[in-house]
Design an enzyme around this catalytic site. Structure first.
Site, short mmCIF file in Angstrom:
data_model
loop_
_atom_site.label_atom_id
_atom_site.label_comp_id
_atom_site.label_asym_id
_atom_site.label_seq_id
_atom_site.Cartn_x
_atom_site.Cartn_y
_atom_site.Cartn_z
N MET A 78 46.91 37.10 51.46
CA MET A 78 46.50 36.42 50.24
C MET A 78 44.99 36.14 50.21
SD MET A 78 49.65 33.72 49.74
CE MET A 78 49.06 33.15 48.14
N HIS A 79 44.50 35.75 49.05
CA HIS A 79 43.17 35.16 48.84
C HIS A 79 42.00 36.12 48.93
CE1 HIS A 79 45.56 31.57 49.33
NE2 HIS A 79 45.64 31.69 50.63
N ASP A 237 51.99 37.09 50.96
CA ASP A 237 52.78 37.25 52.18
C ASP A 237 53.75 36.10 52.43
OD1 ASP A 237 50.73 35.48 52.80
OD2 ASP A 237 49.89 36.72 54.41
#
Length: 491
Positions: A78-79, A237
């Site tokens: 992520m991110h 995830d």
């Protein structure tokens, strides 16, 4: 039919081939490099992901009937910030979730824009790992790159774009960008203005189980797969891993004891705690979830054993911790070896032993490490309970969950039943399940989880031991507030 889950991790992509009944037919893993151009920076080349995914898909499907491959979906790190120009060229290496360069931008968002406003706009506050601070960093430090941005993507969505040509994201992954209005599941107009981006630069939003397209002809030909293979939005995830453990619906919980630790609580309703101690994100089942993330979980165990005790005989060391010792230890450990995120959000916090006496033993200290991680997870558990969420049991997974002793400690510290599942393949399995739902194999994510996720063992709390741990937790909960003012002086 076959369904493929693509777990796009930080060190490797793990691809999983699942039959319609949930049986895993094959798993393939392909590694790629991670770059640290400056201390605290963490980057990857999106082309490396794409090459690894293509090679992995070829190997994964080489021995199966390719005409039966129905869908592909994702669980992704992520991110991360991936930016493309008008010619679809990657402008700069992707800035990853564990990159720490954006402290200045994070402080600006939390203190100048204000945490209360951020929470109103996105249901979350700023962290250095989130995507919006990275966009601001590019704007401030690389303005020539910022001016070239045509598309802003998350890592797994770059793979979906390369497969289909469709610019898309899903609600769970978008929730971790600090650009997304989680409650209303749309981009935040206020955050777009703050970051200097437009809706045209942001992807179309899908639920995690929705089809975003089919394979481009040239990609289908290269992979030797049918053009009609459906590509499904997938999830971040943690949300994908929650699907893979059956943590869907209302009040379901999963504890993951990896290098970091998470407690993931699914909810049918949107909710935010008043201090933003937990992340409030959309879930891959179409509803919502709360997530607490501690930065050092199983890594505390590894640190104690390998760095301090200079041994890898984990089971032998744990055998010295007897049942009579549980709930009676006078030593406490704060597991903040890398600072802490949930619920304290304190980068200065440090690992701390307290309560040692002349009769403290090596086993006492090791027990304190294991208990400290469990108490820290309970901190986030208590925040969820304060919102009226009732949690009766939890799945538990990750490397740390292989320890019978640690599972027993967790069951009694939290005073809930722990369920151990048969298949623990995390985001890849969750991605494959999302693909199966999108292709009609199952009517909903909940139905798929009910039919595919099998509990093979349980750990029940003991009434007397849980009471002893309740008393110990109340003491543990007083330690951090008492010593936190010291941490900036010594960090």
């Amino acid at each position: 039919m076959y369904y493929i889950g693509v777990d796009l991790g930080t060190s490797a992509v793990k691809l999983l081939l699942m039959e319609g009944n949930g049986t895993i037919a094959k798993i393939v893993s392909k590694e790629y490099p991670l770059y640290f151009p400056q201390p605290g920076w963490s980057e990857q080349n999106p082309q490396d992901w794409w090459n690894a995914v293509k090679e992995g898909l070829k190997e994964l499907t080489q021995d199966c009937d390719k005409s039966k491959v129905a869908g592909i979906s994702f669980g992704g790190q992520m991110h991360g910030l991936v930016i493309l120009d008008k010619e679809d060229r990657v402008i700069r290496p992707a800035i990853l979730w564990n990159d720490g360069r954006t402290q200045e931008e994070t402080d600006y968002l939390n203190h100048e824009i204000g945490k209360e406003n951020l929470s109103k706009y996105t249901a979350n506050i700023a962290f250095t790992g989130f995507t919006a601070p990275k966009i601001l960093w590019v704007k401030n430090k690389e303005p020539q790159n910022f001016e070239r941005i045509d598309k802003i993507m998350l890592p797994k969505d770059y793979i979906a774009y390369m497969l289909t040509g469709n610019f898309c994201t899903d609600v769970s992954d978008a929730s971790g960008m600090l650009l997304f209005d989680v409650e209303h599941k749309c981009w935040s107009g206020e955050m777009m203005k703050i970051c200097g981006v437009t809706s045209r630069q942001l992807a179309k939003i899908y639920e995690s189980y929705e089809v975003v397209g089919t394979l481009k002809p040239e990609v289908a030909k290269e992979l030797d797969l049918p053009m009609q293979v459906k590509v499904v939005a997938g999830a971040g995830d943690n949300a994908a891993a929650a699907i893979g453990t059956g943590t869907v619906g209302d009040g379901m919980c999963n504890i993951s004891l990896g290098t970091s630790g998470t407690i993931f609580i699914s909810s049918k309703n949107f909710g935010v705690d008043k201090n933003n101690a937990l992340h409030s994100f959309a879930h891959a089942d179409g509803k919502y979830h709360l997530m607490g993330c501690m930065l050092s979980a199983a890594s505390c165990n590894k640190w104690w054993m390998e760095e301090i005790m200079q041994t890898t005989e984990f089971a032998k060391e744990q055998s010295a911790i007897t049942d009579a010792m549980l709930g009676n230890n006078h030593v406490y450990f704060l597991p903040y070896l890398m600072g802490e995120r949930s619920p304290h959000n304190d980068a200065n916090a440090r690992g701390t032993f307290i309560g040692m006496t002349m009769d403290s033993t090596r086993a006492d200290l090791y027990q304190a490490v294991l208990e400290g991680v469990a108490f820290a997870i309970r901190d986030s558990f208590e925040v969820a309970k304060s919102l009226g969420i009732s949690i009766q049991s939890s799945k538990i997974c990750g490397g740390g969950a292989k320890s019978p002793l640690w599972k027993k400690i967790f069951a009694n510290v939290l005073n809930i039943r722990l369920d151990i599942i048969e298949t623990e393949e995390g985001p890849g399995y969750g991605g494959a399940i999302l693909a199966a739902v999108a292709c009609g194999e199952y009517a909903s994510v909940e139905e798929a989880a009910e039919k595919l996720i099998k509990v093979v063992d349980r750990v029940e709390p003991d009434k007397e031991l849980a009471a002893r741990y309740e008393a110990r937790y109340q003491k543990f909960a007083q330690i951090y507030p008492t010593v936190k003012e010291l941490f900036p002086c010594i960090s």
